[in-house]
Design an enzyme around this catalytic site. Structure first.
Site, mmCIF file in Angstrom:
data_model
loop_
_atom_site.group_PDB
_atom_site.id
_atom_site.type_symbol
_atom_site.label_atom_id
_atom_site.label_comp_id
_atom_site.label_asym_id
_atom_site.label_seq_id
_atom_site.Cartn_x
_atom_site.Cartn_y
_atom_site.Cartn_z
ATOM 1 N N CYS A 156 0.822 -1.219 0.000
ATOM 2 C CA CYS A 156 0.000 0.000 0.000
ATOM 3 C C CYS A 156 0.859 1.275 0.000
ATOM 4 O O CYS A 156 0.393 2.334 -0.392
ATOM 5 C CB CYS A 156 -0.975 0.000 1.160
ATOM 6 S SG CYS A 156 -0.246 -0.482 2.702
ATOM 7 N N ASN A 157 2.112 1.167 0.405
ATOM 8 C CA ASN A 157 2.955 2.365 0.452
ATOM 9 C C ASN A 157 3.966 2.476 -0.677
ATOM 10 O O ASN A 157 4.603 3.509 -0.838
ATOM 11 C CB ASN A 157 3.699 2.435 1.783
ATOM 12 C CG ASN A 157 2.783 2.846 2.908
ATOM 13 O OD1 ASN A 157 1.878 3.639 2.699
ATOM 14 N ND2 ASN A 157 2.981 2.284 4.075
ATOM 15 N N GLN A 184 6.355 -5.284 8.461
ATOM 16 C CA GLN A 184 5.710 -6.037 7.380
ATOM 17 C C GLN A 184 6.542 -6.128 6.107
ATOM 18 O O GLN A 184 6.486 -7.133 5.406
ATOM 19 C CB GLN A 184 4.371 -5.383 7.040
ATOM 20 C CG GLN A 184 3.285 -5.734 8.040
ATOM 21 C CD GLN A 184 1.965 -5.144 7.628
ATOM 22 O OE1 GLN A 184 1.913 -4.024 7.124
ATOM 23 N NE2 GLN A 184 0.898 -5.878 7.834
#
Lengths: 429, 269
Positions: A56-57, A121
């Site tokens: 997501c980043n 993560q």
């Protein structure tokens, strides 16, 4: 003969939280089906090794090719096509080649380049991306070695620095403090007083941390239905606060009440005949808990400012650790660089070995008949001496001619140093 | 100095060197940014305690007698039990935050033991199974009570830091309050029970030797006081209305009588 640098060069192309807004990152996302289409197209253009990392980043494509500049341009073109993006998006993209790409990949895997410094993560996301690529046959020995090196470096950073330690969110800090006071979160009874957003945030934090027993209290109990769907728990009205305080190890107060909801007398009563400490967290504005409560023995009262203080300290600590992490990464990148440079020698060495074995075999064939015809030990010894002499001459013929030619071309000192390195190691010049 | 004496002299200093090195290694975590996991040295700690245990046995074998001919030798045994208890506590608490404190104390005990070595005044004939059980259980119990005191001190420190909203290095490195409380109580209960067994064995041994208790009255009184102190502490600790903080203070102060027993014991049997 011209010796070329390694055939493979690393490349990294992508967008991240640093360069592109969330909306653009969402449009650039490469879920498996899109990633497969991208990889298929890139293969057609001759790119042999690639890993697609999509989080997501950040969304990135890592490649290994002979011409990384051209490969990067191709990746951007194909990416635009696969995701249906206008070419302008590439203004927000970054491209790294050669050693810069290696450094970038190492920093990403170690979460030094992450939005939340030291987040846990990204190493597993990088590992999954690499494993997927390897299983599909898209990741060869060069990129495989690069990603594995980056993951090893990430592990080293995690074990030798405090980069991932300490919560960086208010909810996380609340959980950390509760753990410091009362031990295992799983065993604790958590009371949530109030039904607002802050209360829900705290509840989510404790649920994520593994708390199982919850008691919810609010003036209007109907508003607590939302909480019971998040995690089952007993519902009480505010008139039962004395019971909640007596029963719970942690009580989070976040009502919208204009005055104190939990006073000194209520807490003092709850602490009577109680040995366990009581962790009170007041995250309401205005405050819900009378500050006088902190004077009760065994009571730990914290407010939002305290949690922010914890978060700030952790952030500061992580920033300091980032410097240590960078220096560890530099040494790991250097290790990869040494391996990478050795690649230039590998094909030449293989060729030299092949030639020498061929020469040796030819000489063995040539001397075989003379060995068989040797009538005495003395004659055999003479044949072997001739064989050794011939073999040495053959081996040295090429280097001798090459060295003389290099010397005649003005590279005398260079070739003398190389010969000394190769043949006179340990001898005095 | 003969070869044998020289070897014995060197062997006596090994526990001090081992514990001092371990204490220094673990003190690093308080001052460096390296995380606890990176400087765990668990194998080193276990090896250090095993080395000390092996040395005690080796000294007993070389000297052909039980390894507590003097109270200073018994002190060495006490530090061994202290270090061993620490390993057990660390396993139960899943935290090695107190390693530096425990190994510092163990190195101090070993230093005193090695520096004050003197020829045994006790004749070999006084050494028996009863005496061995008395000395071993006695020093083990005292060492565990000292360990309980250290854990209580750690609890008080952590309590103070958290109440004062100081979320710094001390608070981060120490284990949580609940774990410290559990360990402190466990060490106190087991330590008291072991000391009672050790003391009883001592009384039986004296009776078997036809000796009178008056000869060890100061030591006997202090042991009795230590046991009563800890029993009161445990009884109060079980009451729901007795604060953990008061219990921790009692545990911490309990180091004093336990230390006096060790000290008084050095004067004779």
């Amino acid at each position: 003969m011209v010796i070329e640098r390694p055939v493979f060069h690393a490349g990294a192309v992508g967008v991240s939280w640093k360069t592109a807004p969330a909306e653009l990152r969402d449009r650039c996302l490469l879920p498996p089906e899109r990633a497969d289409a991208l990889v298929e197209r890139l293969r057609e253009t001759g790119v042999r090794e690639m890993v697609v990392l999509s989080t997501c980043n950040r969304v990135e494509v890592w490649t290994a090719s002979e011409d990384p500049e051209r490969t990067a341009s191709t990746v951007l073109d194909v990416w635009s096509e696969v995701c249906g993006l206008e070419r302008e998006w590439t203004d927000r993209a970054y491209v790294h080649h050669h050693e810069a790409a290696v450094e970038h990949i190492y920093r990403v895997a170690a979460s030094v380049d992450s939005l939340v410094l030291g987040e846990t993560q990204i190493p597993s996301q990088v590992r999954s991306a690499w494993e997927r690529s390897r299983d599909l046959g898209q990741c060869g020995f060069f990129l495989g070695k690069l990603v594995q090196g980056a993951l090893t470096a990430s592990k080293r950073v995690r074990s030798q620095t405090r980069l991932g330690e300490g919560a960086l969110s208010v909810a996380g800090a609340a959980v950390d403090l509760a753990r410091k006071i009362s031990g295992d979160i799983e065993r604790l009874a958590v009371g949530i007083v109030g039904a607002g957003e802050m209360a829900e945030l705290a509840l989510s934090g404790f649920v994520r941390a593994g708390a199982r027993k919850f008691v919810y209290a609010n003036r209007t109990t109907e508003n607590l239905r939302r909480f019971t769907t998040l995690h089952p728990g007993r519902v009480e009205g505010l008139e039962a606060l004395d019971k909640v305080l007596a029963e719970c190890d942690v009580v989070v107060a976040a009502t919208g009440s204009p005055g104190f909801v939990i006073g000194h007398a209520l807490v003092a009563q709850a602490m009577k005949g109680r040995r366990r400490p009581l962790f009170l967290l007041d995250i309401a504005a205005p405050r819900d808990i009378d500050p006088e409560v902190a004077r009760c023995a065994g009571v730990f009262l914290y407010g939002i400012d305290d949690l922010e203080q914890v978060v700030d300290k952790n952030r500061l600590s992580r920033d300091g650790e980032a410097q240590l992490a960078e220096s560890l990464l530099a040494s790991e990148v250097e290790r990869f660089r040494v391996w990478w440079r050795s690649l230039a020698v590998v094909p030449v060495l293989a060729q030299v070995r092949g030639n020498i074995h061929a020469v040796a075999q030819a000489e063995v064939d040539r001397f075989q008949r003379r060995v068989r015809q040797a009538a005495s030990e003395e004659e055999l010894r003479s044949v072997l001496q001739d064989f050794a002499q011939a073999l040495a001459n053959k081996f040295l013929h090429g280097p001798t001619v090459g060295a003389r030619r290099a010397a005649s071309e003005g590279r005398d000192l260079e070739i003398a140093a190389a010969l000394r390195d190769l043949f006179l190691q340990g001898d005095h010049p | 100095m003969g070869d044998r004496s020289l070897i014995l002299e060197i062997l006596r200093w090994v526990p001090f060197a081992t514990y001092a090195a371990l204490a220094a290694l673990h003190a690093r975590r308080w001052f460096s940014s390296v995380p606890a996991e990176a400087i765990e040295y668990r194998a080193w700690r276990v090896a250090g305690v095993l080395v000390h245990g092996a040395l005690v046995l080796a000294l007993a074998w070389i000297q052909s007698r039980l390894p507590f001919g003097t109270m200073w030798e018994a002190l060495s045994l006490a530090t061994l039990v202290l270090a061993g208890s620490y390993l057990l506590l660390e396993h139960l608490a899943k935290s090695s935050a107190l390693a530096a404190a425990f190994f510092s104390l163990a190195s101090l005990g070993s230093l005193l033991s090695a520096a004050n070595h003197e020829p045994p005044r006790w004749p070999v004939h006084v050494q028996s199974v009863l005496f061995a059980a008395h000395a071993t259980c006695g020093v083990a119990g005292l060492a565990l009570l000292v360990a309980a005191g250290l854990l209580a001190a750690a609890w008080l420190l952590q309590y103070r830091e958290l109440r004062a909203r100081r979320f710094g290095r001390i608070s981060q490195r120490l284990p949580d309050l609940a774990a410290l409380d559990r360990l402190f109580l466990a060490a106190s209960i087991v330590g008291t029970a072991t000391l009672v067994v050790g003391g009883s064995m001592g009384v039986f041994w004296m009776l078997s030797q036809g000796r009178e208790l008056q000869t060890v009255l100061p030591k006997f009184s202090m042991v009795l006081f230590t046991v009563v102190w800890n029993l009161v502490l445990q009884a109060l600790r079980r009451r729901e209305d007795f604060s953990i903080r008061a219990a921790a203070w009692m545990g911490f102060l309990g180091i004093l009588p336990a230390s006096i027993v060790i000290w008084v014991g050095a004067g004779g049997y």
